[in-house]
Design an enzyme around this catalytic site. Sequence first.
Site: not given
Lengths: 232, 85, 721
Positions: A85, A196, A198
Site C-alpha cells: 500500500c 493488504h 497482512e
Amino acid sequence: MTVAVVVFPGSNCEHDVVYALRSLGCEAELVWHRDVDLTAFDGVVLPGGFAHGDYLRTGAIARFSPVMAEVRRMADEGAPVLGICNGFQILTEAGLLPGVLLANRDLRFICRPVHLRVESTESILTKMATVGDVLEIPLNSYEGNYTADPAESGRVLLTYSDGAGKVSPATNPNGSMDNIAGIANGAGNVAGLMPHPERAIESILGSTDGRVLLRSFAVSVAAFAEGRPARV
Amino acid sequence: MRATVHVKRRSDIADPAGTAVLRGVRDLGYSNVESVRIDKIITLEVGATDPARARADIEAMCEKLLANPVMEDYEIVLEEDGDTA
Amino acid sequence: MTDDEFSSVVGLLGREPKIAELAMYSVMWSEHCSYKSSRPHLGRFPTEAPWVVVGPGENAGVVDLGDGWLAALRIESHNHPSFVEPYQGAATGVGGILRDVFTMGARPIALWDQIRFGHLDDPHNRYLFSGVVAGIAGYGNAVGVPTVGGEVAFEDCYRGNPLVNVMCLGILRADQLVLGTAGEPGTISVLLGSSTGRDGIGGASVLASASFDEDSSAKRPAVQVGDPFQEKKLIEACLELYQKNLVVGIQDLGAAGLSCSTSEPAARAGMGMDVDLDRVHVRESDMTPGELLMSESQERMMAFVHPDQLDEVLAVAEKWEVDASVVGEVKPGGTLRVFKDGNLVAEVPASSLSEDAPTYDRPYSEPSWLADLWASTTDSSQSPDIGTSLLTMLGDPSLGDPSWVYQQYDHMLFLNTVVGPGDNGNLLRIKGTTKGLAVSTDGNGRLCYLDPRRGAARLVYESALNVAMVGARPMAVVDNLNFGNPEKPEVMWQFTETVEGISQACESLEIPVIGGNVSFYNETDGIDIYPTPIVGMLGLADPLPDRPPRLEAGKAGMDVWLLGPRNGTNLAGSAFEKLVSGHLGGRPTDPHPSTAGAVIGLARHLAVQGVAPVLHDVSEGGLAVAIAEICIRSEVGAAISFSDWHHLFCEDPHRFIAVAPPEAAASIRAAAHGSGVAATRIGSLGGSSIEFERNDRIEGSISLDAVAAAWRGAIRDRMDH
C-alpha cells in the site's frame, strides 16, 4: 533471519505486519525511518499508512528518509523488499519500482476485500502461489490507481479480478492500468502491492488468502539469509 | 481569454501539508526555508471578450465553487489584461 | 457572556476582570465547556458499578475488563463545526475524541460515527454528507485508527443542523491509567504538538452555544484544520511517555484550549500554576494573550512532568518529531497566573474557571402540542401492498445499504475487527487475550420526538441487545445528547425526559453511564431538531465467540424464528409510517424492563452457544425490513407467515430474529423457554423471492433481486448519479 519493518512518521500498519509475519514464523522488528544501518536484516517491508501524512504526494517526503538509502542497498544486493500500500507508493516514488499510484478513479477512499488473480510467480511475493490462483484480500487506499509507461511497468504479479479469476473493467476497483494490483522489478526481489495481505491471515477476520503471499516473502527472506540469491 | 485563479488558504488557517513539507525540505538541508504554504492554481479558458464580465463571472464561480470562502482566499489573473485582483 | 455572569466574575475576583481573564471565563463558562444548562440533570444517571474505574467528569470513562485490562470510552459531537465546514468539522471531531481517549493512557483502537442529515434528494445535504464522510475518512484513515461502525440517518429536521457524533474506544493496561492532574508544586507543564494559531477563537462559546440564523457567516471563527499526521505522532509520543512512566498527568487541548488545559488540571490537584505565554510555540506572531488562551488549534496536549524527567520527555518528543515547549510550573495556593511579555495578564483562582461556572436550572414543561401529536393517527385498516412498501423503505437512505459510507473508512486496521460495519453490533478482539469487546451505537430521533423518555430507554435496550447478539455482556453506556435550544421549556422537558429514560433503562439492566456529552442549540431559524440522544453501549465477550452470528450466514432450508413479543401493532414513529403513510404521530410502545433483560440474556446465550448462524434485531422498519436485510446479505429468499400486517412493520422493542438449521429447533425452544421468552417459528429461508403468507395464502411477494437493488442504491445511486 529477521525482517525489518520500517516505521515512517505516519505509518500505521507496521504492527499488523509484524504480527502477521511472526504468526507465520518469520521474525520481524520495527525500525525507525532515521535508522541508517539495516545490515542486521535479511529483508525489509515498507508497511501501509500515511508516511509524512502523504502530504504533497504519497511517498514524496518518505523517499528522502534516511533509511531509504539502506533499503536501496538491500534491493541492489538482491534482498527481498516488499512495499504494501503506502509502502508500494514509496517504492515507486523512490524509483525502486516503475510507475506511480494515482488517486482512485472515483476519488474516494476504498476499504473492502477484493479478488486478485495471480499473474506471475516469479517474485518474492508470489513464489509459493500458482498462476491463476484467486485470492481474496482487503484493499484500503485512496491512491491505488496504478499507472505506468506500458514499456516499463515491470512484472505484473497480481490483477484485480472477480471471484472466478476473470479480469475485466468491471472488476477494476480504482482505475488501475490493466487492473494491476501488484508488481515486481525485473529481478523479482522488489515487489509492491496495494491490497493488504497482512489483513488476510486468519479466518476469524474473514480470509486467509494473504498467507501464501507473506509466506512467499518469508521463504524468500530465509533463502536470502542463507546466502542464496533471492532471484527466482 | 485565459483566467488563472490562485486559491490560497487564508493566512490565519493552519496548513498541515505545508508544515510537513517544510520539515521535509529542511531535512534535505535547506535550513533557510522559513515557511511553506501549499495553494491551488486553477486555469480556465473563457470564451468571453469583455474582461470585466469575465472577471465578475469568475468571482462568482470562486465564491460558489472554486474556493471555500470559509477558509480560502482567491486571486484572479486574466491573461489578456494581465491585471490582478 | 451575560451581564449576570460578568457580575459573578467581578464578585469572584473582587475587581473588574482584565481582558485576558474575561476571555478565559467566557470560554470556560460557555455552554459547551461548562454544561451550565444540563449539569443540574446529569446527576440522575446511574454511574456506579464494581467494574467502573473512572466515571463521568474525566476525559473518558474507564471500565475494568479483567486480567489487568481496561477500556476507555468517550463520545462527542461536532455538529456546529461540521455545518460550517463539513470536511474539517468532521475531521477535527475525530481528532478531538482520539485525544480524549489517549489522554487517559489508552491506545485508541476504534472509532464510530453517528451522522444525521436532511434528505439526500437536496444537493446541499449531499454536499454536507459527502464532506462529513470524507472528513471522517480523511482524518481517521490517516491517523491510523479504524472506524468500525456507526450510524447514518436522514430527516428533514437535520437539514439546517446536521449531527456529527463520534465515539472512540481505547484499551490500556491498568498500570498505564493517567489522569488530568497537575500534580505537586514544581511540576513542569509541557505543551506538545501543533503550534498555536488563531484557530476557532471563540469556537466553543460561539459555535456550540448559540443557534444559527441568517447571519451565521458573520459569527464564523477561523475554522480549525485537522492534521492527522501531527495527531498520529502525538499519539505515539504520548504512549511512549506513559510506557516510560514520564508523566504525572496529562490533559488534551480541545475547546477552550490553554485556558482549560491549565486551569482544570491545577484545580483537580488543588494547586495553582504559573503560565508563560511567551514560551508557547505559535504559528502567528502577533497573537494577544486572550487569543493564545482561547485558541482551539488542534493536535495539542499538555503534559505535567517531574522536573528531573523533563529531558527524557523532551527526547521522546524529539524522536517522534513533535514540537514541545515548557510553558508553566505548578505552584501551591490555587492561583492561576498567566504572563505575557513579562506582564501579569491574568490572575484567577484556577478552580473558579471550571468549578464556579454558573448553572442554570432552566424551566421545563411538557410541550403543548404533545397531546395532539399522540392523538394523531392515520387510517391503517387497509392492508398495504407489502412488497411495494418494502421497496420504498429499503430504498430510503436511512434504511438502505450504508456501505457507500463505511467503505470509505479503514475499518480493518489493527487486525481486531471480527464483526465490522453493516451488522448488528461490532465485535473487536483483544489480541493476546480471550476477550472481545462488543459495541453498538443507536439513535432514533422520531421515537424520541414522540416520546423522549420511552424513546431514549428503548435505545439503551436496543444497543444492549445488539452487543448481546455478538455474544457480549453489556457493561457500560456513554451518551451524546443532541437537543435544540435549552432556553425553550419544551426542549428542556425533552432533555429531562431523555435523561430519565436512559437512567431507568440503565438501572433495570444494571449498566452504568460512564460518560457523555450534551449538544444544545441545534436549532436553525427557530426550528429545533428532534431530540436525538445517541447511546453507545460497550459489552465484554469473554471468551470471544469462535463464530459470532452474522447477517450473511443464512442458508436455504434454515428456519426463521422470532424471539420476544410477537403481536405488536403499534406503528407510531415507525419507518413504515414515515415512508409509506407519510405520517408522524401516536405514542410509541413503552419498553418493558424485565422482558428486555430476558431477551438480552437469551440473545447472548444463543450467540455464545453458536446455535443460530444469524441473529438480527427487529428495529427500524420492523420485522419485514429485518427479514429482507438477512435475505439480501445471505443472498437467499424467504417465506414468512404472519397473521396481521401490522406485525410486519411494527417496531416494538425487545425482539430479534434467529436463523438456524431445523435440527437446532429444540435447543432454541429450550433456551427461549428457560429465559421466559416467546419463540415462534415464522418461516424459512429459500428461493429467490421474499414471500409473506397469511392463512397459507401468499399476500405479498417481491423478488430478492428487486429488494437488493433498492437497498444497494439507496445511498449509492443518490451520491454517484
